[in-house]
Design a protein around this motif. Structure first.
Motif, short mmCIF file in Angstrom:
data_model
loop_
_atom_site.label_atom_id
_atom_site.label_comp_id
_atom_site.label_asym_id
_atom_site.label_seq_id
_atom_site.Cartn_x
_atom_site.Cartn_y
_atom_site.Cartn_z
N LYS A 123 69.34 7.13 -32.38
CA LYS A 123 69.46 5.81 -31.76
C LYS A 123 68.97 4.69 -32.67
CE LYS A 123 69.22 6.51 -26.83
NZ LYS A 123 70.19 7.44 -26.68
N ASP A 148 75.67 10.54 -28.57
CA ASP A 148 75.07 10.15 -27.30
C ASP A 148 76.17 10.19 -26.23
OD1 ASP A 148 73.21 9.25 -25.53
OD2 ASP A 148 72.70 7.43 -26.64
N SER A 149 75.89 10.84 -25.10
CA SER A 149 76.97 11.16 -24.16
C SER A 149 77.72 9.91 -23.67
CB SER A 149 76.40 11.92 -22.96
OG SER A 149 75.43 11.14 -22.30
N GLU A 150 77.01 8.81 -23.48
CA GLU A 150 77.66 7.59 -22.97
C GLU A 150 78.62 7.00 -24.01
OE1 GLU A 150 74.48 8.24 -23.02
OE2 GLU A 150 73.80 8.28 -20.95
N ASN A 213 65.81 3.84 -22.25
CA ASN A 213 66.87 4.56 -22.95
C ASN A 213 68.22 3.86 -22.74
OD1 ASN A 213 68.02 6.83 -24.40
ND2 ASN A 213 68.85 7.49 -22.44
N LYS A 214 68.45 3.41 -21.50
CA LYS A 214 69.71 2.72 -21.22
C LYS A 214 69.75 1.40 -21.97
CE LYS A 214 71.53 5.11 -19.41
NZ LYS A 214 72.41 6.15 -19.99
N GLU A 217 70.69 2.02 -25.37
CA GLU A 217 72.11 2.40 -25.43
C GLU A 217 73.05 1.19 -25.33
OE1 GLU A 217 71.67 6.98 -23.81
OE2 GLU A 217 72.65 5.53 -22.52
MG MG Z 1 72.54 8.88 -23.53
#
Ligand code: MG
Length: 383
Positions: A123, A148-150, A213-214, A217
């Motif tokens: 990140k 990262d999944s998103e 975390n969001k 992101e």
């Molecule tokens: Mg993520």
């Protein structure tokens, strides 16, 4: 026979790194490992080297990798110089940057300079230096495929970025989604680490509990896809089945759906643009998922998200400061020095006092990072 894709993994002993090796083990006829780099977990790194037989192993431990190269053709590298050598090796088709922390930034830049594609799980690379990294990647024609999944979900949804109206990033809401602010204030380390959906490293799990975390992101998404912060939306989705979505200008929404397993985005990122049968293939069922819930995030309970928007919009070293102050506060929380809720309060206090440098150089970024960490530690020490 089809040519194998040559890959190196920076951070092979971490959560993403070990899962990436599980993916590669399953797809052993598709990949050849050039180098594995780990931190201090020398025992695991040795086991990985014995099993996957890379050409290079890089560690960051004071103790030597005794025996890892015994009877084999493995070259042992060490520390930042070792990472530099790996990322300069043009034999690599792709490098998975899976380490956590700022240590990921310089190897990523080095690999980009050498025209090597990146599967990015780190990140800090984009949060600290997104402008520099993306500019260089465009210049060199290097693909940066998010793990990262998103972001991986968004990458899969986008056909033409110019037709995208907004990004919709999903958040599980973490372990405190349905707890009150007061309950959250009393949270223990154990409660914060008990993430309901994802099994991840400790730092990112705490960030998921505070929703920082969001926030990070959102900043990553802005850099990866070149979308304005005002066109990036967060929606809470506790089941973590919809991994993110995009809305096109015509109102069509395209989402990527699947089990909450990191094996899938890792495999996508290292295999892109190809797709193979993997560990989690044929395992999703809409009927089993049964229901999908969505709600607006509570910014009062999770103010970190707002702070991240503010940092992102401010730009320059604002996001460097946000990241460094938050990380030091998270470490202090994990050591039992502060309460969960103080992570935000400390981060905000440091953030508000930061004098932003616009268009910083890499050296300035690292200098700010260091200064902010020191300030944060001092603040916590004196509390
Ligand atoms: Mg993520």
């Amino acid at each position: 026979m089809e040519k194998k894709r040559k890959i190196s993994i920076i951070g092979s002993t971490g959560s993403i790194g070990t899962q990436a090796l599980e993916v590669i083990e399953k797809l052993h006829d598709k990949f050849e490992i050039i180098a594995l780099a780990g931190g201090n977990n020398v025992e695991l790194l040795k086991k990985q080297a014995e099993k996957f037989k890379p050409k290079y192993v890089c560690h960051n431990s004071a103790s030597p990798l005794n025996g890892a190269d015994r009877g084999k053709d493995i070259k042992i590298l060490h520390g930042a110089d070792g990472l530099d050598e790996i990322c300069s090796n043009k034999e690599n088709d792709i490098i998975l940057v899976a380490c956590s922390g700022k240590i990921g930034l310089k190897p990523t830049l080095k690999a980009i300079e050498n025209g090597i594609d990146i599967a990015l799980a780190n990140k800090e690379t984009l949060v600290m230096a997104g402008d520099i990294v993306m500019k260089k990647a465009h210049e060199k024609g290097v693909n940066i495929i998010p793990v990262d999944s998103e972001h991986c979900a968004i990458h899969q949804c986008i056909k033409d970025i110019n037709q995208v109206e907004k990004l919709i990033i999903t958040a599980s809401g973490g372990p405190f989604l349905h707890k009150t602010i007061d309950e959250m204030k009393q949270a223990t380390v154990k409660e914060a680490l008990a993430h309901p959906r994802w099994n991840m490293g400790r730092k990112i799990t705490v960030d998921s509990a505070t929703l920082m975390n969001k926030g990070l992101e959102i900043i990553e998404a802005h850099h990866l896809f070149g979308i304005d912060y005002d066109d990036i939306e967060v929606v809470v989705h506790p089941q973590s089945i919809v991994h993110s979505a995009i809305e096109y200008k015509d109102g069509s929404v395209v989402a990527q759906i699947g089990l909450p397993s990191m094996h899938i985005p890792i495999q996508y990122a290292i295999s892109y643009p190809e797709r193979f049968e993997g560990i989690k293939s044929k395992s999703f069922s809409f009927a089993d998922a049964a229901r999908l819930d969505f709600e607006k995030p509570d910014f009062e309970k999770f103010p970190s998200v707002k702070l991240a928007y503010q940092a992102g919009k401010t730009g320059g070293t604002a996001t460097v400061c946000l990241n460094a102050a938050n990380e030091e506060a998270v470490f202090a929380f994990l050591e039992g020095k502060i309460k969960l809720y103080q992570i935000y309060e400390i981060t905000k206090q440091i953030f508000d006092s930061h004098e932003v440098i616009q268009n910083p150089t890499i050296d300035e970024i690292f200098a700010v990072d260091e200064a902010v960490r020191k300030l944060t530690k001092d603040l916590i020490q004196n509390m």
